[in-house]
Design a protein around this motif. Structure first.
Motif, short mmCIF file in Angstrom:
data_model
loop_
_atom_site.label_atom_id
_atom_site.label_comp_id
_atom_site.label_asym_id
_atom_site.label_seq_id
_atom_site.Cartn_x
_atom_site.Cartn_y
_atom_site.Cartn_z
N ASN A 1 0.92 -1.17 0.23
CA ASN A 1 -0.14 -0.15 -0.28
C ASN A 1 0.89 1.27 0.01
O ASN A 1 0.61 1.79 -0.70
CB ASN A 1 -1.23 0.13 1.31
N GLN A 2 1.81 1.00 0.60
CA GLN A 2 2.77 2.19 0.29
C GLN A 2 3.69 2.95 -0.83
O GLN A 2 3.68 3.41 -0.82
CB GLN A 2 3.78 2.31 1.73
N VAL A 3 3.55 1.28 -1.24
CA VAL A 3 4.22 1.54 -2.74
C VAL A 3 3.30 2.20 -3.70
O VAL A 3 3.31 2.87 -4.61
CB VAL A 3 4.87 0.25 -3.45
N ILE A 4 2.08 1.65 -3.91
CA ILE A 4 0.86 2.59 -4.29
C ILE A 4 0.54 4.03 -4.43
O ILE A 4 1.05 4.22 -5.27
CB ILE A 4 -0.15 1.50 -3.93
N LEU A 5 0.88 4.35 -2.71
CA LEU A 5 0.28 5.41 -2.27
C LEU A 5 1.18 6.49 -3.11
O LEU A 5 1.32 7.57 -3.69
CB LEU A 5 0.02 5.62 -0.95
N VAL A 6 2.68 6.12 -3.00
CA VAL A 6 4.36 6.75 -3.10
C VAL A 6 4.35 6.41 -4.95
O VAL A 6 4.31 7.70 -5.09
CB VAL A 6 4.98 6.18 -2.75
N LYS A 7 3.87 5.91 -5.48
CA LYS A 7 4.16 5.75 -6.56
C LYS A 7 5.79 6.26 -7.10
O LYS A 7 5.69 6.68 -8.02
CB LYS A 7 3.64 6.56 -7.59
N PRO A 8 6.97 5.66 -6.66
CA PRO A 8 7.87 5.81 -7.38
C PRO A 8 8.18 5.18 -8.00
O PRO A 8 7.54 4.02 -8.60
CB PRO A 8 9.11 5.06 -5.93
N GLU A 9 9.33 5.52 -8.67
CA GLU A 9 9.70 5.45 -9.91
C GLU A 9 10.85 4.61 -9.64
O GLU A 9 11.28 2.92 -11.10
CB GLU A 9 10.38 6.12 -11.30
N ILE A 10 11.37 4.52 -9.31
CA ILE A 10 12.71 3.17 -8.58
C ILE A 10 12.77 3.25 -7.22
O ILE A 10 11.95 3.98 -6.23
CB ILE A 10 14.06 4.31 -8.54
N ILE A 11 13.14 1.87 -6.87
CA ILE A 11 13.35 1.11 -6.04
C ILE A 11 14.11 0.26 -5.40
O ILE A 11 14.30 -0.40 -6.20
CB ILE A 11 11.91 0.07 -5.23
N VAL A 12 15.19 0.72 -4.34
CA VAL A 12 16.19 0.06 -4.24
C VAL A 12 15.84 -0.81 -3.25
O VAL A 12 15.59 -0.14 -1.94
CB VAL A 12 17.34 1.56 -3.66
N LEU A 13 16.40 -1.75 -3.46
CA LEU A 13 16.00 -3.15 -2.51
C LEU A 13 17.54 -3.03 -1.65
O LEU A 13 18.84 -3.18 -1.87
CB LEU A 13 15.64 -4.08 -3.09
N LEU A 14 17.28 -2.62 -0.33
CA LEU A 14 19.00 -2.99 0.81
C LEU A 14 18.79 -4.06 1.61
O LEU A 14 18.07 -4.22 2.55
CB LEU A 14 18.39 -1.45 1.48
N GLY A 15 19.79 -5.00 1.03
CA GLY A 15 19.89 -6.76 1.21
C GLY A 15 19.15 -7.76 0.78
O GLY A 15 17.66 -6.91 0.06
N SER A 16 19.70 -8.07 1.25
CA SER A 16 18.80 -9.64 0.07
C SER A 16 17.16 -10.42 0.83
O SER A 16 16.57 -10.35 0.62
CB SER A 16 20.10 -11.17 1.19
N VAL A 17 17.15 -9.31 2.21
CA VAL A 17 15.90 -9.65 2.95
C VAL A 17 14.75 -9.33 1.93
O VAL A 17 13.75 -9.57 1.77
CB VAL A 17 15.69 -8.96 4.54
#
Ligand code: URA
Ligand code: SF4
Length: 184
Positions: A108-124
């Motif tokens: 839901n946070q991703v849907i509301l922010v609508k980012p173009e880019i997501i940085v995934l910090l680490g394996s988890v």
């Protein structure tokens, strides 16, 4: 799914959807620019985050801030959240049932922010967002595009505390992200 931040934030108050609710002090919902083009996703709160209710305010967070500074990225410009919103005891990795229970908040946070880019910090973050078949060592520093979002996996900032070469690679990955942001 909630259409407003108010509703979403209200829905997580007193959440007891997984066992992490029993040991947390504070829910660490997320913070930053709600209209950010760039979102960063970590693993879960540590002791400092649990105490203060904010993501990445401990040692790893401070190192991340330094890396941001080095490349001219402002923390206020990005949105930061975690896979799980409550601290796993003794900083163990979140278990699958916990990550699954918490995932709808993050979606839901991703849907509301609508980012173009997501940085995934680490394996988890990488495995929970893009799939268990991904490994951080092979995936970091490479773009993966899915459903209109560009993902950049990189090291978790806590890994940088132990390894100087990872620090260099982390900055390199963030620079790629900044270049991509500046293209748009
Ligand atoms: N590590 C994380 O993954 N998230 C935080 O918020 C802090 C440390
Ligand atoms: Fe709820 Fe997520 Fe906390 Fe589990 S980790 S209790 S699902 S907010």
């Amino acid at each position: 799914m909630y259409e407003t931040w108010e509703e979403l934030e209200k829905s997580i108050e007193n959440c007891n959807k997984c066992k992490l609710c029993k040991t947390r002090q504070n829910i660490v919902f997320g913070t930053g620019n709600k209209n950010a083009k760039l979102m960063l996703i970590g693993e879960g709160p540590g002791a400092d985050e649990d105490r203060l209710g904010e993501p990445f305010v401990g040692r790893a967070g401070k190192l991340m801030d330094l890396a941001f500074e080095a490349i001219g990225l402002k923390r206020e410009e990005v949105y930061i959240a975690n896979i799980v919103k409550c601290r796993p005891p003794a900083n163990r990795n979140p278990e699958d049932d916990e990550a699954m229970a918490c995932m709808n908040y993050l979606r839901n946070q991703v849907i509301l922010v609508k980012p173009e880019i997501i940085v995934l910090l680490g394996s988890v973050a990488l495995k929970n967002i893009l799939g268990k078949e991904y490994g951080i060592t092979a995936s970091r520093g490479k773009w993966i595009e899915k459903k209109g979002i560009k993902y950049m996996p990189t090291w978790h900032p806590a890994a940088l505390l132990r390894d100087e070469t990872k620090k260099i690679e982390f900055i390199k990955d963030l620079k790629l992200v900044l270049e991509e942001l500046n293209k748009q």
